[in-house]
Design a protein around this motif. Structure first.
Motif, short mmCIF file in Angstrom:
data_model
loop_
_atom_site.label_atom_id
_atom_site.label_comp_id
_atom_site.label_asym_id
_atom_site.label_seq_id
_atom_site.Cartn_x
_atom_site.Cartn_y
_atom_site.Cartn_z
N GLU A 1 61.34 33.66 73.14
CA GLU A 1 62.27 33.88 74.25
C GLU A 1 61.71 33.30 75.55
N LEU A 2 60.42 33.54 75.78
CA LEU A 2 59.79 33.03 77.00
C LEU A 2 59.74 31.50 77.00
N VAL A 3 59.50 30.92 75.84
CA VAL A 3 59.48 29.45 75.74
C VAL A 3 60.86 28.88 76.03
N SER A 4 61.91 29.50 75.51
CA SER A 4 63.25 28.97 75.74
C SER A 4 63.64 29.08 77.21
N VAL A 5 63.27 30.17 77.86
CA VAL A 5 63.57 30.33 79.29
C VAL A 5 62.75 29.32 80.11
N GLY A 6 61.47 29.23 79.81
CA GLY A 6 60.59 28.30 80.55
C GLY A 6 60.97 26.86 80.34
N MET A 7 61.36 26.51 79.13
CA MET A 7 61.75 25.13 78.84
C MET A 7 63.01 24.75 79.59
N GLY A 8 63.95 25.68 79.68
CA GLY A 8 65.17 25.40 80.45
C GLY A 8 64.84 25.08 81.90
N PHE A 9 63.95 25.87 82.49
CA PHE A 9 63.54 25.60 83.87
C PHE A 9 62.82 24.26 83.96
N ALA A 10 61.88 24.02 83.05
CA ALA A 10 61.07 22.80 83.12
C ALA A 10 61.93 21.54 83.03
N PHE B 1 75.28 37.15 84.02
CA PHE B 1 75.07 38.32 84.88
C PHE B 1 76.18 39.36 84.69
N ALA B 2 77.43 38.88 84.61
CA ALA B 2 78.58 39.80 84.49
C ALA B 2 78.52 40.60 83.19
N TYR B 3 78.12 39.96 82.10
CA TYR B 3 78.07 40.65 80.81
C TYR B 3 76.71 41.28 80.52
N ARG B 4 75.79 41.14 81.48
CA ARG B 4 74.45 41.73 81.36
C ARG B 4 73.76 41.33 80.05
N GLU B 5 73.91 40.07 79.69
CA GLU B 5 73.30 39.58 78.46
C GLU B 5 71.79 39.49 78.63
N THR B 6 71.06 39.92 77.62
CA THR B 6 69.59 39.89 77.66
C THR B 6 69.06 39.23 76.39
N THR B 7 67.76 38.90 76.43
CA THR B 7 67.11 38.40 75.22
C THR B 7 66.90 39.56 74.26
N PRO C 1 66.98 39.56 81.31
CA PRO C 1 68.36 39.18 81.65
C PRO C 1 68.55 37.65 81.62
N MET C 2 69.46 37.20 80.80
CA MET C 2 69.71 35.76 80.65
C MET C 2 70.24 35.13 81.94
N GLY C 3 70.87 35.93 82.79
CA GLY C 3 71.35 35.40 84.06
C GLY C 3 70.21 34.82 84.89
N TRP C 4 69.05 35.46 84.83
CA TRP C 4 67.90 34.95 85.59
C TRP C 4 67.35 33.68 84.98
N ALA C 5 67.46 33.55 83.67
CA ALA C 5 67.05 32.31 83.02
C ALA C 5 67.95 31.16 83.49
N TYR C 6 69.24 31.42 83.55
CA TYR C 6 70.19 30.41 84.05
C TYR C 6 69.93 30.12 85.53
#
Length: 181
Positions: free
Chosen positions: A57-66, A125-131, A137-142
């Motif tokens: 999960e952390l790799v997918s979030v970090g890779m999106g940012f990178a 954010f609206a649907y409060r989706e999480t890993t 929270p996936m909203g913060w990843a986005y």
């Protein structure tokens, strides 16, 4: 000229893109270190070590940012793929205007991606989706990717201005990166 890399605006844009790319590189290195630690933890389960929970999960979030962090620098320095088989036979004036057209297309594409990423972020954010494991929270990843996407739009706008200024002056753009340098 305003749209030259030596200008105040140019130095600001170059600095912004460079520091964002450096941040992306640091995140990428942190992800590599985390994966190494996690793999070692998996390999040494028999002595009581464990993998890092949620490493995927952390790799997918970090890779999106990178990825979004590297895009502005790649576009600014023309580090993206360039196929010049046909255009090498054209003159400088035509090639300058081809750059204006392709840079305008990149601006439109960048704006479209940022626009859609924004709505995706708002949905997360609206649907409060999480890993699944970390409940991150996936909203913060986005939102992390959104930073790079917005800066990409700003850089793409600057690059269009830079290409247009060289095309109108009928000057060759300085060689920056890739096979051209």
């Amino acid at each position: 000229m305003v749209f030259r890399d030596e200008s105040v605006l140019g130095r600001l844009i170059v600095g912004l893109a460079k520091w964002l790319a450096i941040a992306g590189g640091l995140v990428l290195m942190a992800m590599v270190a985390m994966v190494v630690v996690s793999v070692v933890g998996r390999a040494l389960l028999w002595i009581g070590l464990r993998p890092i929970t949620g490493d995927y999960e952390l790799v997918s979030v970090g890779m999106g940012f990178a990825i979004f962090a590297f895009m502005p620098w790649a576009h600014l320095t023309r580090g993206h793929a360039l196929v010049s088989l046909v255009t090498d036979s054209f003159g400088q004036t035509i090639n300058n205007w081809i750059l204006v057209i392709t840079d305008t297309m990149m601006l439109a594409l960048s704006a479209f991606i940022a626009w859609r990423l924004y709505f995706g972020m708002m949905d997360k954010f609206a649907y409060r989706e999480t890993t699944l494991l970390l409940r991150f929270p996936m909203g913060w990843a986005y939102a992390a990717g959104m930073v790079g996407a917005v800066i990409m739009v700003v850089v793409a706008l600057y690059v269009v201005g830079r290409s247009l200024s060289y095309a109108l002056a009928n000057e060759a753009e300085p060689k920056q990166a890739g096979a051209e340098s």
